[in-house]
Scaffold this motif. Structure first.
Motif, PDB file in Angstrom:
ATOM      1  N   LEU A 173       0.810  -1.217   0.000  1.00 29.68           N
ATOM      2  CA  LEU A 173       0.000   0.000   0.000  1.00 29.68           C
ATOM      3  C   LEU A 173       0.842   1.265   0.000  1.00 29.68           C
ATOM      4  CD1 LEU A 173      -2.959  -0.807   2.378  1.00 29.68           C
ATOM      5  CD2 LEU A 173      -3.039  -0.444  -0.055  1.00 29.68           C
ATOM      6  N   GLY A 189      -9.352   6.453  -3.244  1.00 28.45           N
ATOM      7  CA  GLY A 189      -9.263   5.732  -4.490  1.00 28.45           C
ATOM      8  C   GLY A 189      -9.911   6.432  -5.668  1.00 28.45           C
ATOM      9  N   ASN A 230      -0.871   2.043  -2.875  1.00 26.25           N
ATOM     10  CA  ASN A 230      -0.454   1.063  -3.885  1.00 26.25           C
ATOM     11  C   ASN A 230       0.155   1.749  -5.093  1.00 26.25           C
ATOM     12  OD1 ASN A 230      -0.080  -1.339  -5.185  1.00 26.25           O
ATOM     13  ND2 ASN A 230      -2.208  -1.568  -5.829  1.00 26.25           N
ATOM     14  N   LEU A 249      -8.214  -3.057  -1.585  1.00 23.11           N
ATOM     15  CA  LEU A 249      -6.904  -3.350  -2.178  1.00 23.11           C
ATOM     16  C   LEU A 249      -6.248  -4.522  -1.473  1.00 23.11           C
ATOM     17  CD1 LEU A 249      -5.458   0.251  -2.647  1.00 23.11           C
ATOM     18  CD2 LEU A 249      -6.197  -1.304  -4.428  1.00 23.11           C
ATOM     19  N   GLN A 271      -7.939  -7.795  -2.468  1.00 23.52           N
ATOM     20  CA  GLN A 271      -7.617  -8.179  -3.829  1.00 23.52           C
ATOM     21  C   GLN A 271      -6.206  -8.743  -3.879  1.00 23.52           C
ATOM     22  OE1 GLN A 271      -8.692  -4.994  -6.348  1.00 23.52           O
ATOM     23  NE2 GLN A 271      -8.106  -6.072  -8.200  1.00 23.52           N
ATOM     24  N   ARG A 272      -5.312  -8.048  -3.226  1.00 23.97           N
ATOM     25  CA  ARG A 272      -3.922  -8.475  -3.213  1.00 23.97           C
ATOM     26  C   ARG A 272      -3.770  -9.817  -2.511  1.00 23.97           C
ATOM     27  NH1 ARG A 272       0.925  -5.788  -5.103  1.00 23.97           N
ATOM     28  NH2 ARG A 272       2.608  -6.544  -3.821  1.00 23.97           N
TER      29      ARG A 272
END
Lengths: 452, 885
Positions: B373, B679, B705, B855, B858-859
């Motif tokens: 991040l 975001g 990120n 994030l 997802q990661r």
């Protein structure tokens, strides 16, 4: 909103170009808060076909058929074979005793037809060197037959064997077909609808005969759909909407959507001048399988009720440009997409004050783009349209930079749109996706026995 | 923060930029005499009395022709060594090579035998020179050298004795790796050389054979010439045998050793080649008709033409010895040099700095899930500054298996330790253990006849203070003592609030800890086991109840961090990972045993104390205290973002300066930052490229990120952007042009306005969703007292880490996402909202957590590379408003 960015004179033009109907950025009823851009096509994407609960195929002018997973956005298969643009695509489910398998049939301008297996990506069958390119396809699942329409009507079996062929006695080609009861098929050929009768002999020989010609349209027929078991509908270039009886092919209802002329239902008393023909053309019809038909007329939307035989709700300027595809959802929800590159979601709401459904203020609120024309007198025959509803814009999806050709809804899994800008966009409910991802996270946690 | 000069009061630039710039203040006579080495201008540096300015790596060899000689230094800059006598020091370090590297004809064997000797690792000091060194001896094979070996050594030379001593493990493991690389290259080169030599010999043999036949024919079988030739032939054949044997030895080098070698080329290549050419050689030596041309045909590498070898080789001193590059394959040599350079870089700075960065790295290693991040150093598995935790394993394992002589692994551990760990202990009282050291090693050295010169210098020179070898257990106990001492120091140090956010964090943690006593602690996976979320500040056990917003959850809003700056004067040096912080280790009651057994368990912290302290890259030695003097030379302008180069912390710090300016200048900075953190793509619109780039650069530190190469940022875009661009870039600099393209660009701006925030650099306006919260106020307060960019950068990092921690907690709390029992989704949503509210997030700020959490999810699920799967672009429909100055 834009003035501050744009500034100057040229800005003014841009402002005027901006949508006449603007919902704003706050859209609490719009569930689509996440999107995935699916890249893969090199030209206009025109067709979307659902294969099963989680897959769909897209095809377009690049001759490619791509199979996608709607949940992950993954490209599963690339079906290559057609050298020219694809003109029609249908899914064909072969249901055996216990399994069902869906194949895809495509027709292309390269005068070939192909059968694809979306699981393996194989081109199972192919027929090339047709006399003319096929414009539309129709699968008769109960007969295990399918029809291709163009300059000739052909009947094929499962194995891609031509069973019979019938020339169309006209300069025009078949542009649309629907299946009717009792082995009949209606085909739209320019201004007329031809009813064909299919006959299967005892030796399984199939023949097709033109049975009747319906010549009630005054201009070329653009769309032909099944409404329900007993009715089908057709829409023409000049805005004629005809509801036909599916069995005896009589006209059940005739609606001519014309701005200039008053209508029987009274709504059309609103006069608008200098409408071009194309503005009245019916581009798409959608039905919920019951009594409601949604017609895309020019850049407007019309909801027609077959029982009451009138337009129950409409929006003349639903989009900035021609509406290309529509859909009726449950609960009076509608969806439409247009050449202006947006998808709009609508809700049919009863008018708050039925006594004055079409007051100038009311209309002004909707379409202030042509404010000068808004000074028309209010509707007088209010009592005749007691169930008039309004179409309220509940949200719009902006993402494509070209005309949206069509869309396909997977219910809560999302919505797929395809466009002239070569893209397919998957719109999803962000909340739901977030929840699913959380589930995936905890599943992985469990697999990994903890973090790391 | 410790290593960073910004926080340390004494090392502010203003104070030490120049030494007494105004001499008129006090007459020279009355002024206090300056510190002898005032040029260094850094009271923290310990190199002031050494003759070199900074640590360096020296590679020396013991040449059989000229004796010990320095070969090269890293860095190569001659200024580094200053007046330091490299020749003299080479002599010293080469004279303490204790390894028993016997190569030659062992008794009972007629062929020379290669020994695969372990490297030896020695620490030695020279108080006169003020130099201390970790010395790593190794031998390389050279066909032309005496006994086929060439002794080399790599030395890490520092003026700080403690640094060498305490980083021994680290140095040892890193140098071992470099050495292995060098040696494997050497083995390949040696094998090649042997093959060439063999070809020469074969050729020679065939020539001699022909000559012998000729002699026999001409002069008869028993003529002197014929006998001479026959002898020569026999010699050549013996030589062939010997060389083949050597080749066999070198190619059958134990595989075990190879496993830990990191080399560019697969090593199996060498043996394969070797066997290939072995086969190619005709073994039938009696084959008189053997034609060398045939050999050439079967040779896989025909480029080499065999040469005739003279009966007598050149004199020892006539021949030129191979250089180090020639001894190893070039690729290996360069790789080793790169490794050494990175070693040099990673050990830059004083001990304190190294410790903090090690702690930092290890903690970063533990938060693998969220590092992407905001951490810039932490590339995708990039070992740029990865401190080998593995190197610490023997240390921690020793108590359990102090004498595991039976097991090969522990044996190895012991040898690596005990081989020749000569440590000059700072406490004279530890002489006792020294006597128990394995004396055989020293004996061997003194008995080594080959090193007479070495021995002489060793015994005569008393200034080499190699006080004794320490056996592993002794070393450990010694370290243990230090460890205990260090722990207490460390504790007091930390509790004084050395670290910026410690107090803040603990206050935030307090409610959790309080409630942790309650039964039914919540967990990530199921409801009956406790969990340790070993993540920055979240290393606490949280009760379900507290998260559900029931009693016992008292959330304390963290105070703005900069108000605490005054209290945080650093008085203590942070302690090594090995020693300190044991007391800080959180007791994972009921936790995972596996976690406790992991080598880094000892290093567990309740939070990333020095999160941003040591995130200084090697690039910016200018900021580390020890290297004030070289700061100017290394101060090159950072290349702009997004040019394919990895983003360095240095760039980020520069960005910190611009960011500081930005938040002072623009009252709506908070809203812009909110945009980025939640975001929403921020478009910086402007006519002037410089201005836009500067703004983009400033704001880039807030982009979650960001990516190793700042992939999420497009600093300057001149064409209209597409939806996919919004998906790809979270921060865009856009050119405002008055042209048709310009208008289409503006059209795309208005079209996608719902997905973006627009910062107009020319009119100084911002159009984005409203934000009225206080959270970002802590990150970007326009009245901030912070003056320096790097400090501000650290401050931001600090705050972002806190945010990340909360996002982590939010992501991995089971009950926040999944219904308990028969609850419906609404209950979960309700709990989520309450949880976020208690974490101190308003409704707007929750979007930040949602975004970061998205994030992370997802990661976590997909991993760093998402090939094949199209990225997801999430957004929400909120009204924007226009902010003006």
């Amino acid at each position: 909103m834009l003035r501050w960015i744009l500034g100057g004179r040229e800005a003014q033009g841009a402002v005027e170009k901006s949508p006449t109907l603007f919902i704003g950025e706050e859209q609490p009823k719009n569930p689509f808060t996440e999107l995935q851009v699916l890249k893969g096509h090199f030209d206009i994407v025109r067709f979307l076909v659902q294969i099963d609960d989680s897959r769909f195929a897209s095809a377009g002018d690049d001759g490619l058929v791509l199979v996608w997973n709607v949940e992950t956005g993954e490209r599963l298969m690339e079906l290559r074979g057609h050298s020219q643009q694809i003109t029609a695509m249908v899914a064909w489910s072969l249901i055996n005793a216990d399994t069902s398998h869906t194949s895809i049939i495509t027709a292309s301008s390269d005068r070939s037809l192909s059968l694809w297996d979306p699981d393996t990506g194989n081109r199972v069958q192919t027929i090339s060197d047709l006399q003319s390119s096929v414009k539309c396809l129709l699968v008769l699942e109960h007969l295990d037959l399918w029809l291709s329409g163009g300059n000739e009507l052909c009947v094929w079996n499962q194995d891609f064997k031509l069973l019979c062929k019938r020339e169309v006695h006209s300069d025009a080609a078949i542009t649309a077909m629907v299946q009717l009861p009792k082995m009949h098929v209606a085909a739209a050929v320019d201004k007329e609808i031809v009813i064909y009768k299919l006959a299967v002999s005892s030796k399984l020989e199939v023949s097709v005969q033109p049975f009747r010609q319906l010549t009630d349209h005054h201009d070329s027929i653009r769309v032909l759909i099944n409404v329900n078991d007993g009715l089908f509908a057709s829409g023409s270039h000049v805005g004629e909407l005809i509801i036909w009886d599916a069995v005896n092919w009589t006209i059940q209802a005739y609606e001519h959507i014309l701005w200039e002329e008053p209508h029987c239902d009274g709504q059309a008393e609103i006069r608008f001048v200098s409408q071009k023909q194309s503005d009245m053309s019916i581009h798409h019809l959608a039905s919920n399988g019951e009594v409601v038909i949604l017609a895309a007329v020019g850049s407007g939307l019309y909801v027609y009720n077959i029982h009451s035989r009138n337009v129950v709700a409409y929006r003349k300027m639903a989009h900035d440009s021609n509406v290309l595809h529509t859909m009726l959802l449950s609960d009076g929800q509608l969806m439409s997409c247009s050449e202006d590159g947006s998808v709009r979601m609508w809700e049919m709401e009863p008018l708050p004050l039925p006594a004055e459904p079409a007051s100038p203020g009311f209309f002004g609120l909707w379409s202030f783009g042509r404010s000068s024309k808004q000074t028309c007198p209010p509707v007088k025959k209010v009592p005749e349209v007691p169930i008039l509803k309004s179409l309220e814009l509940t949200g719009d999806l902006i993402g494509h930079s070209g005309a949206i050709q069509m869309f396909l809804s997977f219910g809560e899994k999302g919505l797929v749109t395809c466009s002239t800008d070569h893209l397919v966009i998957l719109w999803k409910d962000g909340e739901r996706q977030s929840r699913l991802r959380s589930l995936a996270v905890f599943q992985k946690l469990e697999e990994n026995q903890g973090l790391c | 923060m410790i290593g960073s000069p910004d926080v340390v009061a004494l090392t502010k630039e203003d104070d030490f930029g120049e030494v007494y710039p105004d001499p008129s203040v006090l007459p020279e006579d009355f002024s206090v005499p300056l510190f002898a080495h005032a040029a260094n201008a850094n009271p923290w540096t310990k190199t002031s009395y050494a003759k070199f300015s900074k640590d360096f790596i020296l590679i020396s060899e013991f040449s059989e022709q000229v004796g010990p000689q320095p070969l090269l230094t890293i860095p190569e800059d001659p200024k580094v060594c200053g007046t330091f006598d490299l020749n003299y020091f080479s002599l010293r370090i080469m004279s303490v090579d204790y390894q028993a590297s016997f190569v030659g004809h062992p008794p009972g064997s007629s062929y020379p035998k290669l020994n695969f000797v372990e490297d030896s690792k020695v620490v030695l000091g020279d108080s006169k020179e003020g130099a201390f060194a970790y010395v790593h001896h190794l031998t390389l094979y050279d066909l032309e050298a005496r006994g086929f070996v060439r002794p080399f050594c790599m030395a890490y030379i520092s003026a700080d004795e403690r640094k060498i001593m305490q980083q021994f493990q680290e140095l040892s493991s890193k140098f071992s790796r470099a050495s292995e690389c060098l040696k494997s290259g050497n083995r390949k080169a040696f094998a090649n050389e042997l093959q060439k030599k063999l070809k020469d010999l074969e050729y020679t043999r065939s020539v001699v054979h022909k000559e012998t036949e000729l002699q026999k024919m001409n002069n008869g079988c028993y003529s002197t010439q014929a006998i001479e030739k026959a002898n020569e032939l026999a010699n050549v054949e013996k030589s062939i045998y010997e060389h083949k044997d050597l080749l066999r030895q070198i190619t059958s080098y134990p595989n075990r050793k190879r496993q830990d070698v990191e080399c560019l080329q697969p090593e199996s290549e060498a043996p394969a080649k070797a066997t290939g050419s072995d086969v190619a050689f005709p073994f039938n030596h009696s084959d008189a008709e053997h034609n060398p041309a045939d050999g050439d045909v079967s040779d896989p590498r025909p480029s080499y033409t065999p040469q005739l070898i003279k009966a007598k080789s050149a004199k020892c001193f006539d021949k030129r010895l191979k250089t180090l590059e020639e001894l190893c394959e070039l690729a290996s040599f360069h790789q080793t040099m790169d490794q050494l350079k990175s070693i040099e870089k990673s050990f830059r700075g004083d001990l304190c700095y190294i410790y903090t960065s090690q702690i930092d790295q290890i903690l970063l290693g533990k938060q693998k899930i969220t590092n992407f991040l905001f951490e810039s150093d932490w590339g995708n598995g990039e070992p740029a500054k990865h401190f080998e935790v593995a190197g610490l394993i023997p240390h921690l394992d020793l108590p359990q298996a102090p004498d595991g002589s039976g097991e090969p692994t522990s044996l190895e551990t012991c040898t690596s330790f005990g081989d020749s760990v000569h440590i000059k202990l700072e406490l004279e009282s530890v002489d006792g253990p020294a006597e128990s050291s394995p004396s055989d090693l020293t004996q061997e050295t003194s008995e080594d006849a080959a090193d007479i010169e070495t021995k002489g210098s060793f015994s005569s020179d008393k200034s080499i203070e190699t006080l004794g070898a320490v056996s592993p257990s002794n070393l450990h106990s010694h370290l243990d003592v230090m460890g205990r001492r260090g722990t207490s120091d460390e504790c007091s140090g930390t509790e004084n609030g050395i670290f910026f956010d410690r107090s803040t964090v603990s206050s935030a943690n307090a409610p959790y800890e309080k409630s942790s006593a309650q039964p039914g602690a919540f967990s990530l996976l199921d409801n009956d086991s406790t969990v340790d979320v070993y993540h920055t500040e979240t290393l606490v056990k949280v009760d379900t109840a507290c998260c559900m917003g029931q009693e016992g959850f008292i959330f304390e809003e963290p105070e703005p961090v900069h108000q605490r700056c005054g209290e945080t004067v650093v008085k203590q040096e942070p302690l090594s990972l090995l020693y300190g912080d044991l007391a800080l280790q959180v007791d994972f009651a009921g936790g995972e045993a596996a976690h406790e057994h992991s080598p880094s368990a000892v290093l567990s912290f309740p939070n990333t104390l020095s999160e941003d302290v040591a995130r200084m890259n090697v690039e910016e030695s200018s900021d580390t205290t020890s290297y004030m003097s070289i700061s100017t030379s290394s101060d090159r302008a950072p290349s702009p973002l997004g040019h394919g180069n990895p983003v360095t912390v240095k760039q980020k710090k520069k960005a910190g300066q611009s960011a500081l300016k930005f938040i002072r200048q623009y009252p709506f900075a908070q809203q812009a930052i909110f945009c980025l953190l939640s975001g929403r793509t921020l478009v910086v619109l402007g006519v002037d490229e410089g201005t836009v780039r500067k703004l983009v650069n400033a704001l880039s530190i807030f982009v979650p990120n960001l990516g190793r190469y700042a992939e999420q940022v497009q600093p300057w875009l001149c064409c209209p952007f597409q939806l996919t661009d919004l998906q790809r870039w979270k921060l865009i600099g856009l050119q405002r042009i008055a042209s048709p393209t310009g208008s289409s660009m503006l059209y795309s701006l208005s079209r996608y306005s719902r997905y973006i925030g627009i910062l107009d650099a020319d009119n100084k306006t911002l159009r984005c969703p409203t934000y009225k919260g206080t959270l970002i106020g802590h990150i970007a307060d326009h009245r901030t007292q912070i003056k320096r960019g790097s400090t501000y950068y650290h401050h931001v990092q600090n705050m972002l880490t806190q945010l990340t921690a909360k996002a982590f907690l939010y992501t991995f709390c089971h009950h926040l996402h999944l219904p308990l029992g028969l609850e419906d989704e609404d209950a979960v949503v309700q709990r989520r909202t309450t949880f976020l509210y208690h974490l101190g997030f308003s409704e707007e700020e929750s979007k930040i957590v949602h975004y970061l959490s998205g994030l992370i999810k997802q990661r976590y699920v997909q991993g760093p590379c998402q090939r094949g799967i199209q990225p997801v672009f999430a957004f929400n429909y909120t009204t924007s408003c226009l902010y003006k100055i």
